[in-house]
Design a protein around this motif. Structure first.
Motif, PDB file in Angstrom:
ATOM      1  N   GLN A  82     -77.655 -61.622 -61.415  1.00  7.84           N
ATOM      2  CA  GLN A  82     -78.645 -61.873 -60.377  1.00  7.84           C
ATOM      3  C   GLN A  82     -78.336 -63.202 -59.697  1.00  7.84           C
ATOM      4  N   GLN A 131     -79.042 -66.458 -57.718  1.00  4.71           N
ATOM      5  CA  GLN A 131     -80.127 -67.405 -57.462  1.00  4.71           C
ATOM      6  C   GLN A 131     -79.578 -68.602 -56.711  1.00  4.71           C
ATOM      7  N   GLY A 171     -75.158 -66.842 -60.745  1.00  6.61           N
ATOM      8  CA  GLY A 171     -74.956 -65.403 -60.638  1.00  6.61           C
ATOM      9  C   GLY A 171     -73.609 -65.028 -60.044  1.00  6.61           C
ATOM     10  N   TYR A 177     -75.332 -65.313 -48.935  1.00  4.65           N
ATOM     11  CA  TYR A 177     -76.476 -65.733 -49.721  1.00  4.65           C
ATOM     12  C   TYR A 177     -77.115 -66.978 -49.114  1.00  4.65           C
TER      13      TYR A 177
END
Length: 116
Positions: free
Chosen positions: A1, A3, A26, A105
């Motif tokens: 995941q 972050q 992640g 991201y």
């Protein structure tokens, strides 16, 4: 995941300094282009600084004018933005970004307020 956690924002007087940090988890940032953007009131989000995966190639917005320095530490998955000689027009929300191919991201942003 994945972050993304930004830190270092806050209130500073004109002429002061702040150091923003962005920690990713992640994935490894080593092959990513890392950038800081900002959104100031009444304007669209704009690029502040960018550093490529080689760690050497950097780009700064004209308004930075040698006041800011972007850096990265791939070993600990962190990108920093050292901001000096801050002015009221630098007030805004600063966000970090990691991009590689289709992977993109974003952090949620950290507020920087420059005011006396």
């Amino acid at each position: 995941q994945v972050q993304v956690v930004e830190s270092g924002g806050g209130l500073v007087q004109p002429g002061g300094s702040l150091r923003l940090s962005c920690e990713f988890s992640g994935f490894s940032i080593s092959m990513y282009t890392m950038s800081w953007y900002r959104q100031v009131p009444g304007k669209e989000r704009e690029l502040v600084a960018r550093i490529l995966s080689d760690g050497l190639t950097v780009t700064y917005a004209d308004f930075v004018k040698d006041r800011f320095t972007i850096s990265r530490n791939d070993a600990i998955n962190i990108v920093n933005l050292q901001m000096n000689s801050l002015q009221p027009q630098d007030t805004g929300v600063y966000s970090c970004n990691a991009r590689r191919s289709m992977n993109n991201y974003w952090g949620r942003g950290t507020q920087v307020t420059v005011s006396s």
